[in-house]
Design a protein around this motif. Sequence first.
Motif, PDB file in Angstrom:
ATOM      1  N   ASP A 216       0.715  -1.172   0.097  1.00 54.12           N
ATOM      2  CA  ASP A 216      -0.058   0.053   0.099  1.00 54.12           C
ATOM      3  C   ASP A 216       0.820   1.374  -0.020  1.00 54.12           C
ATOM      4  N   VAL A 217       1.839   1.194   0.761  1.00 52.56           N
ATOM      5  CA  VAL A 217       2.844   2.250   0.651  1.00 52.56           C
ATOM      6  C   VAL A 217       3.464   2.442  -0.410  1.00 52.56           C
ATOM      7  N   ASN A 218       3.946   1.494  -0.879  1.00 56.03           N
ATOM      8  CA  ASN A 218       4.537   1.444  -2.322  1.00 56.03           C
ATOM      9  C   ASN A 218       3.873   1.952  -3.426  1.00 56.03           C
ATOM     10  N   SER A 219       2.398   1.768  -3.369  1.00 50.31           N
ATOM     11  CA  SER A 219       1.299   2.100  -4.319  1.00 50.31           C
ATOM     12  C   SER A 219       1.349   3.696  -4.198  1.00 50.31           C
ATOM     13  N   MET A 220       1.314   4.154  -2.988  1.00 46.93           N
ATOM     14  CA  MET A 220       0.988   5.819  -2.707  1.00 46.93           C
ATOM     15  C   MET A 220       2.361   6.495  -3.129  1.00 46.93           C
ATOM     16  N   ILE A 221       3.322   5.796  -3.160  1.00 43.88           N
ATOM     17  CA  ILE A 221       4.774   6.425  -3.591  1.00 43.88           C
ATOM     18  C   ILE A 221       4.736   6.578  -5.226  1.00 43.88           C
ATOM     19  N   ALA A 222       3.999   5.429  -5.832  1.00 42.25           N
ATOM     20  CA  ALA A 222       3.633   5.523  -7.367  1.00 42.25           C
ATOM     21  C   ALA A 222       2.654   6.532  -7.915  1.00 42.25           C
ATOM     22  N   GLN A 223       1.650   6.518  -6.634  1.00 43.98           N
ATOM     23  CA  GLN A 223       0.674   7.719  -7.200  1.00 43.98           C
ATOM     24  C   GLN A 223       1.287   8.979  -6.783  1.00 43.98           C
ATOM     25  N   GLY A 224       2.514   9.435  -6.441  1.00 41.01           N
ATOM     26  CA  GLY A 224       3.051  10.717  -6.182  1.00 41.01           C
ATOM     27  C   GLY A 224       2.238  11.592  -5.059  1.00 41.01           C
ATOM     28  N   VAL A 225       2.052  10.747  -3.893  1.00 37.47           N
ATOM     29  CA  VAL A 225       1.404  11.340  -2.861  1.00 37.47           C
ATOM     30  C   VAL A 225       2.515  12.416  -2.295  1.00 37.47           C
ATOM     31  N   ASP A 226       2.121  13.752  -1.527  1.00 34.04           N
ATOM     32  CA  ASP A 226       2.933  14.373  -0.977  1.00 34.04           C
ATOM     33  C   ASP A 226       3.773  14.190   0.225  1.00 34.04           C
ATOM     34  N   PHE A 227       2.756  13.516   0.987  1.00 33.85           N
ATOM     35  CA  PHE A 227       3.219  13.055   2.316  1.00 33.85           C
ATOM     36  C   PHE A 227       2.309  11.704   2.934  1.00 33.85           C
ATOM     37  N   ILE A 228       3.021  11.221   3.762  1.00 32.39           N
ATOM     38  CA  ILE A 228       2.368   9.757   4.259  1.00 32.39           C
ATOM     39  C   ILE A 228       2.494   9.503   5.860  1.00 32.39           C
ATOM     40  N   PHE A 229       1.069   9.071   6.114  1.00 30.85           N
ATOM     41  CA  PHE A 229       0.940   8.988   7.565  1.00 30.85           C
ATOM     42  C   PHE A 229       0.712   7.662   7.642  1.00 30.85           C
ATOM     43  N   LEU A 230       1.554   6.990   8.494  1.00 36.07           N
ATOM     44  CA  LEU A 230       1.587   5.615   8.717  1.00 36.07           C
ATOM     45  C   LEU A 230       1.769   5.038  10.074  1.00 36.07           C
ATOM     46  N   PRO A 231       0.586   4.335  10.547  1.00 37.73           N
ATOM     47  CA  PRO A 231       0.810   3.330  11.586  1.00 37.73           C
ATOM     48  C   PRO A 231       1.222   2.104  11.494  1.00 37.73           C
ATOM     49  N   PRO A 232       2.754   1.831  11.368  1.00 35.17           N
ATOM     50  CA  PRO A 232       3.020   0.513  11.164  1.00 35.17           C
ATOM     51  C   PRO A 232       2.522  -0.542  11.818  1.00 35.17           C
ATOM     52  N   ARG A 233       2.129  -1.700  11.125  1.00 33.09           N
ATOM     53  CA  ARG A 233       1.460  -2.728  11.984  1.00 33.09           C
ATOM     54  C   ARG A 233       2.117  -3.316  12.704  1.00 33.09           C
ATOM     55  N   GLU A 234       3.726  -3.624  12.152  1.00 34.89           N
ATOM     56  CA  GLU A 234       4.458  -4.249  12.981  1.00 34.89           C
ATOM     57  C   GLU A 234       5.937  -3.368  12.956  1.00 34.89           C
ATOM     58  N   GLU A 235       6.753  -3.722  13.908  1.00 37.17           N
ATOM     59  CA  GLU A 235       8.058  -2.738  14.035  1.00 37.17           C
ATOM     60  C   GLU A 235       8.923  -2.972  13.022  1.00 37.17           C
ATOM     61  N   LYS A 236       8.990  -4.214  12.527  1.00 36.32           N
ATOM     62  CA  LYS A 236      10.279  -4.547  11.413  1.00 36.32           C
ATOM     63  C   LYS A 236       9.878  -4.406   9.874  1.00 36.32           C
ATOM     64  N   PRO A 237       8.823  -4.977   9.634  1.00 35.34           N
ATOM     65  CA  PRO A 237       8.449  -5.384   8.126  1.00 35.34           C
ATOM     66  C   PRO A 237       8.269  -3.956   7.606  1.00 35.34           C
ATOM     67  N   LEU A 238       7.774  -2.949   8.271  1.00 31.78           N
ATOM     68  CA  LEU A 238       7.382  -1.573   7.328  1.00 31.78           C
ATOM     69  C   LEU A 238       8.470  -0.944   7.270  1.00 31.78           C
ATOM     70  N   ILE A 239       9.779  -1.276   7.634  1.00 31.95           N
ATOM     71  CA  ILE A 239      10.908  -0.311   7.450  1.00 31.95           C
ATOM     72  C   ILE A 239      11.219  -0.257   6.219  1.00 31.95           C
ATOM     73  N   PRO A 240      11.338  -1.189   5.450  1.00 31.95           N
ATOM     74  CA  PRO A 240      11.532  -0.840   3.853  1.00 31.95           C
ATOM     75  C   PRO A 240      10.857  -0.054   3.341  1.00 31.95           C
ATOM     76  N   ALA A 241       9.391   0.171   3.621  1.00 34.73           N
ATOM     77  CA  ALA A 241       8.497   0.906   2.911  1.00 34.73           C
ATOM     78  C   ALA A 241       8.858   2.338   3.346  1.00 34.73           C
ATOM     79  N   VAL A 242       9.065   2.495   4.834  1.00 37.72           N
ATOM     80  CA  VAL A 242       9.282   3.974   5.152  1.00 37.72           C
ATOM     81  C   VAL A 242      10.657   4.347   4.422  1.00 37.72           C
ATOM     82  N   MET A 243      11.748   3.555   4.355  1.00 36.43           N
ATOM     83  CA  MET A 243      12.895   4.117   3.603  1.00 36.43           C
ATOM     84  C   MET A 243      12.537   4.369   2.190  1.00 36.43           C
ATOM     85  N   ALA A 244      11.706   3.450   1.569  1.00 34.20           N
ATOM     86  CA  ALA A 244      11.405   3.896   0.016  1.00 34.20           C
ATOM     87  C   ALA A 244      10.714   5.095  -0.197  1.00 34.20           C
TER      88      ALA A 244
END
Length: 326
Positions: free
Chosen positions: A84-112
Amino acid sequence: MLIHRRQLLVGSMGGLAAFTIFPAFGAVPPLKKKDTYKVGFAQTESNNPWRLAQSASMKAEAAKRGCQIVYTDAASSAAKQVADVNSMIAQGVDFIFLPPREEKPLIPAVMAANKAGIPVLLIDRNVDPTLAKPGVDFLAFIGSNFVLEGQRVADWTIQKTGGKGKIIELEGSIGASPANDRKKGFDDTIKAKAPGMEIVASQSGDFARDKGRQLAETLLQAHPDATIIYGHNDEMSLGAIAAIEAAGKVPGKDILVVSIDGEKDAIQAIVDGKLGCSCECNPRFGPAAFDIMYKYAAGETIAPMIINPDNFYDASNAAAALPNAY
Ligand code: AHR
């Protein structure tokens, strides 16, 4: 560590009048000052009142500010939330609000997102702080102090029981920051302050009512001498109350149930004498989260950790809290 958007401005070459804005290495990308934004909000799931209240608050605030919101629901899957985060990046959003479901798996999306030039604000849940840092890999974290929530529930329980009892603990989703921190806050406090108490079982009910009910049923059979159930959220605690009743026992009398969140059904259960207490975890993030985004765009300093104050509900104040509960 404090970051300031102006630290990220780099003057353009050759005497051109305009400034070009580049994120410094290892820094949060800047956000252009505008009246409205296209924002992403990548929700974890929508299976409980807490999540519904959070989504409603974010959507209402976006509408109030004239922002377009790209909303996704990860349906309890960290892998889907990453997509979902990667899709938002592709859609060119200006800013992302994220409650990461788990502590580790979402880190690559945050970095991307950060690498793509999109600032990320973590709301409510955190990522592993040893692997990603506010002010560097994402803008900031805003949410409750989950360790303190666990401590407050433990202190209340010790005081209520005189420091005696056998405890069943229903943990939240495995790998989620509130599950890790609420366990730490509660368990450490019991260990330090109540030698007469014992945590006889502690397993994950995934923050869900029915899983909490099933887990409580199993653990009550395995530990018939348990006198206390601590749920990491109200949904699991309400499931536990159903399991206690199904076992022919009386919640609030035979078994004390203590909890976190402050949702309407839980506040009602306190009024009814079935739930002992619930430490609030406020889901209404919209106004504060959008304020942070606009302040960042305006060049204001953003603190890396912004902690929400939480109320605490028990029989002394539950009835008064009902009208405003979610
Ligand atoms: O991250 C906050 C927790 O997530 C809430 O306690 C819970 O109800 C939600 O699912």
